[in-house]
Design an enzyme around this catalytic site. Structure first.
Site, PDB file in Angstrom:
ATOM      1  N   HIS A 129       0.873  -1.186   0.000  1.00  0.00           N
ATOM      2  CA  HIS A 129       0.000   0.000   0.000  1.00  0.00           C
ATOM      3  C   HIS A 129       0.912   1.240   0.000  1.00  0.00           C
ATOM      4  O   HIS A 129       0.967   2.001   0.977  1.00  0.00           O
ATOM      5  CB  HIS A 129      -0.893  -0.025   1.233  1.00  0.00           C
ATOM      6  CG  HIS A 129      -2.075   0.892   1.166  1.00  0.00           C
ATOM      7  ND1 HIS A 129      -2.345   1.707   0.072  1.00  0.00           N
ATOM      8  CD2 HIS A 129      -3.075   1.140   2.065  1.00  0.00           C
ATOM      9  CE1 HIS A 129      -3.446   2.392   0.300  1.00  0.00           C
ATOM     10  NE2 HIS A 129      -3.905   2.078   1.495  1.00  0.00           N
ATOM     11  N   GLN A 132      -0.190   4.947   0.927  1.00  0.00           N
ATOM     12  CA  GLN A 132      -0.408   5.138   2.361  1.00  0.00           C
ATOM     13  C   GLN A 132       0.907   5.481   3.062  1.00  0.00           C
ATOM     14  O   GLN A 132       0.990   6.402   3.874  1.00  0.00           O
ATOM     15  CB  GLN A 132      -0.998   3.848   2.962  1.00  0.00           C
ATOM     16  CG  GLN A 132      -1.250   3.920   4.449  1.00  0.00           C
ATOM     17  CD  GLN A 132      -2.426   4.822   4.797  1.00  0.00           C
ATOM     18  OE1 GLN A 132      -3.519   4.638   4.284  1.00  0.00           O
ATOM     19  NE2 GLN A 132      -2.217   5.805   5.657  1.00  0.00           N
ATOM     20  N   CYS A 270      -3.687   3.393   9.579  1.00  0.00           N
ATOM     21  CA  CYS A 270      -4.067   3.824   8.229  1.00  0.00           C
ATOM     22  C   CYS A 270      -5.573   4.006   8.077  1.00  0.00           C
ATOM     23  O   CYS A 270      -6.028   4.635   7.134  1.00  0.00           O
ATOM     24  CB  CYS A 270      -3.541   2.831   7.207  1.00  0.00           C
ATOM     25  SG  CYS A 270      -4.025   1.142   7.579  1.00  0.00           S
TER      26      CYS A 270
HETATM   27  N1   CP Z   1      -6.268   3.576   4.438  1.00  0.00           N
HETATM   28  C1   CP Z   1      -7.005   3.297   3.347  1.00  0.00           C
HETATM   29  O1   CP Z   1      -6.486   2.872   2.316  1.00  0.00           O
HETATM   30  O2   CP Z   1      -8.329   3.558   3.499  1.00  0.00           O
HETATM   31  P1   CP Z   1      -9.476   3.125   2.480  1.00  0.00           P
HETATM   32  O3   CP Z   1      -9.523   1.615   2.461  1.00  0.00           O
HETATM   33  O4   CP Z   1     -10.728   3.740   3.034  1.00  0.00           O
HETATM   34  O5   CP Z   1      -9.152   3.660   1.125  1.00  0.00           O
END
Ligand code: CP
Length: 315
Positions: A129, A132, A270
């Site tokens: 990710h 993030q 996150c």
């Molecule tokens: N932290 C994050 O990626 O949140 P979402 O899944 O809401 O996009």
């Protein structure tokens, strides 16, 4: 042309410029003369999983940069009925200027990047990710860099990740910490190791062994500048819910565990959070919790990434 599939798609020497751009875009947001480097462009967003922060921050960010965001739920396009990733990449490359992709299999974003002729941004896969982590790192740099050496302010700092040490956010923080010169310790129950694919990636990037792992949460958070956790049941792992909650409960971020980190340590998540599972409501509400700054900075950092990739496509 540049893609952003993993943290290390930006080199160490590119990071100061990227962080400075995010700061500049944040300062200029909503002001007259705010940059519009995506003017006249359409960026498609293919999402195979639910999202609040990622979807909204990308849609708003593309719009604010002068572009047109085109949201495509995987099941609403032929990809959901079996059209190949390869043909999807070829077709979308004829229509749009870039792709933002949230999916399960990391190989899909890689294939879209390899076969398409437009930049691809990884908006979360089961492996990583990266948006993030760059937004998180920017959030820390804003606090520690005092408006000057943003990236340099992260060097030598320690982050402790507790809970599901094999999840995409933990993997991405391992890559990110190594790239940024930070130390990282992870704590979690045995048997939830990162996928072999991640260890291979870490080795390819020259970061093999670039983290400490312990089953003792208190050992991991000792001397930590940041305590980080994520949900224990990531998207796609729902059938393991009961067992995951059972074995991960000792790794919940409580007042007692957080007190074992540095006095001025920050708490990060996150989001979305499950209060009462991986973290208590008390810690989420603590003044040292910076969870909503993290969420906001998704917008500013992703705008910087979009602008950088758009510029690389035009070269
Ligand atoms: N932290 C994050 O990626 O949140 P979402 O899944 O809401 O996009």
């Amino acid at each position: 042309m540049k893609h952003f599939l993993k943290e290390t798609d930006f080199t160490r020497s590119e990071l100061p410029g990227l962080f400075a751009l995010a700061r500049d875009l944040k300062r200029k947001r909503g002001k007259k003369g705010a940059p519009t480097p995506l003017k006249g462009e359409t960026w498609a967003m293919i999402f195979s999983k639910s999202s609040t922060r990622t979807r909204v921050s990308f849609e708003v960010g593309i719009h604010e940069l002068g572009g047109n965001p085109l949201f495509l739920n995987r099941n609403d396009i032929q990809l959901g009925r079996g059209e190949t990733i390869a043909d999807t990449a070829r077709v979308l490359s004829r229509f749009v200027h870039g792709l933002v992709v949230r999916t399960f299999d990391h190989a899909e974003v890689q294939q879209l990047a390899d076969i398409g002729t437009i930049p691809v941004i990884n908006a979360l896969t089961d492996l990583l990710h990266p948006c993030q982590i760059l937004a998180d790192a920017f959030t820390l740099a804003e606090r520690w860099g005092h408006g000057k050496d943003l990236v340099g302010s992260l060097r030598g700092r320690k982050i402790a990740f507790v809970g599901d040490r094999g999840c995409n956010v933990a993997n991405s923080w391992i890559l990110g910490a190594n790239l940024l010169g930070m130390k990282i310790s992870l704590a979690g129950p045995p048997g939830f190791d990162a996928a072999p694919e991640f260890d291979q990636l870490l080795a390819r990037e020259g970061f093999a062994g670039g983290y400490k792992f312990t089953t003792d949460a208190y050992e991991a958070v000792k001397d930590a500048d940041v305590v980080y956790t994520d949900v224990w049941v990531s998207m796609g792992k729902e059938e393991e819910t009961k067992e995951r909650i059972r074995v991960m409960t000792p790794y919940a971020v409580t007042k007692k565990l957080f007190a074992a980190a540095k006095k001025d340590a920050l708490f990060m998540h996150c989001l979305p959070a499950h209060a009462g599972q991986e973290v208590t409501q008390e810690i989420l509400d603590d003044p040292r919790s910076i969870i909503f700054d993290q969420a906001e900075n998704r917008l500013h950092m992703q705008k910087a990434i979009l602008a950088t990739l758009a510029a690389s496509r035009r070269k």
